[in-house]
Design an enzyme around this catalytic site. Structure first.
Site, PDB file in Angstrom:
ATOM      1  N   TYR A 162       0.837  -1.212   0.000  1.00 25.47           N
ATOM      2  CA  TYR A 162       0.000   0.000   0.000  1.00 25.47           C
ATOM      3  C   TYR A 162       0.869   1.257   0.000  1.00 25.47           C
ATOM      4  CZ  TYR A 162      -3.731   3.221   1.403  1.00 25.47           C
ATOM      5  OH  TYR A 162      -4.638   4.255   1.456  1.00 25.47           O
ATOM      6  N   ARG A 206      -9.894  -1.102  10.610  1.00 25.02           N
ATOM      7  CA  ARG A 206      -9.453   0.232  11.031  1.00 25.02           C
ATOM      8  C   ARG A 206      -9.888   0.468  12.465  1.00 25.02           C
ATOM      9  NH1 ARG A 206     -10.153   4.086   5.659  1.00 25.02           N
ATOM     10  NH2 ARG A 206     -11.088   2.422   4.454  1.00 25.02           N
TER      11      ARG A 206
END
Length: 312
Positions: A145, A186
């Site tokens: 990422y 998250r």
């Protein structure tokens, strides 16, 4: 004048909010998503709008449409999702950027890249200004990422220099709000879902690591202001500079959900940043960007969303 706007990753968390806002402003919106992490439920209310179009498509393949502006948001953004298929994550960031930049070049469209605070890695400078080059591991589990987004930024600036493409680059810091995926890993969605279910709340390390959380409505304001600002490319940090420890966040979520959840501490994941706080001086100066929704207000809205989502 009505603009035709393409949003890649338009059925995702940020993309769905952006689609809705741009339609409300009177634009025609083309939403592109391959639904790896996007969710049709996020955009279901938009499907009846005659100015909204949905295309199921993977940005690692070329796309041929005629538009005025492109927001390139396509890429899984949570560690759980981007580490599930790290090769595809890198391809989405890099080949996806090449395809969208090629499209922008051909049709002379403005194009905005949703970059990320992750390009700063585990920062040695705090808070992080745009001229900080970052401390990123190229071989760690988060690199697919981090490095994919760093390469995408490189491509955007090379297309600007070599082909005079009108680019915009936003470095997005932690954002939260409705339409987040309950299982995206998250921290805010994790804490809220665990608290609502009465499960133990998982804190990694001692909970001293910090994050700065921006409510999604504020972030969307920043993206649109950046797209509309003439003669300003970025990169520019977009986020809320108020900083909280994970322990403070967990305690606040427990308080707001009136939960009986207990805190459980686990080992910190590899390459997890210890601090994350945007320096938004540039965004304030160039875009008049000033987040207005503070953590408690945003958390209440997000908790209400997850209450309804978990019922379904």
């Amino acid at each position: 004048m009505k603009k035709r706007i393409l949003i890649t990753g338009g059925a995702g968390f940020l993309g769905s909010h952006l689609c809705k806002r741009l339609l409300e402003q009177g634009n025609e919106v083309i939403c592109v998503d391959n639904f790896f992490t996007g969710n049709k439920q996020n955009i279901i209310e938009l499907l009846d709008n005659p100015y909204f179009e949905l295309i199921r498509h993977d940005v690692t393949f070329p796309l041929y449409v005629e538009v005025d502006e492109i927001y390139n948001l396509a890429c899984p953004a949570s560690p759980v999702h981007y580490q599930f298929d790290p090769v595809q994550t890198t391809k989405t960031s890099v080949i996806g950027a090449i395809n969208m930049l090629g499209l922008a070049k051909r049709i002379k469209a403005k194009i905005l890249q949703a970059s990320t605070s992750e390009i700063y890695g585990d920062p040695e400078v705090h808070p992080q200004p745009e001229n900080y080059k970052g401390a990123v591991s190229t071989i760690g589990p988060r690199a697919c990422y981090d490095e994919g987004k760093r390469c995408a930024e490189t491509l955007f600036f090379d297309y600007k220099r070599q082909h005079d493409v009108n680019i915009k680059v936003a470095r997005i810091f932690n954002t939260y709000g409705p339409n987040m995926h309950p299982d995206d890993g998250r921290v805010i969605s994790n804490f809220i879902v665990q608290a609502l279910k009465g499960e133990d709340i998982t804190i990694f390390g001692q909970g001293n690591q910090t994050r700065s959380f921006c409510y999604v409505d504020d972030l969307i304001d920043g993206l649109i202001k950046l797209m509309n600002k003439e003669n300003f490319t970025g990169p520019v940090n977009l986020g809320n500079p108020y900083e909280f420890t994970m322990l403070q966040l967990a305690q606040k979520v427990i308080e707001l959900t009136n939960s009986n959840s207990q805190l459980v501490f686990k080992e910190l994941p590899q390459d997890d940043p210890k601090q994350r706080q945007p320096d938004i001086t540039l965004a304030q100066k160039e875009l008049n960007f000033n987040p207005t929704i503070q953590l408690e207000e945003g958390l209440i809205k997000t908790i209400n969303y997850f209450k309804n989502r978990l019922k379904g």
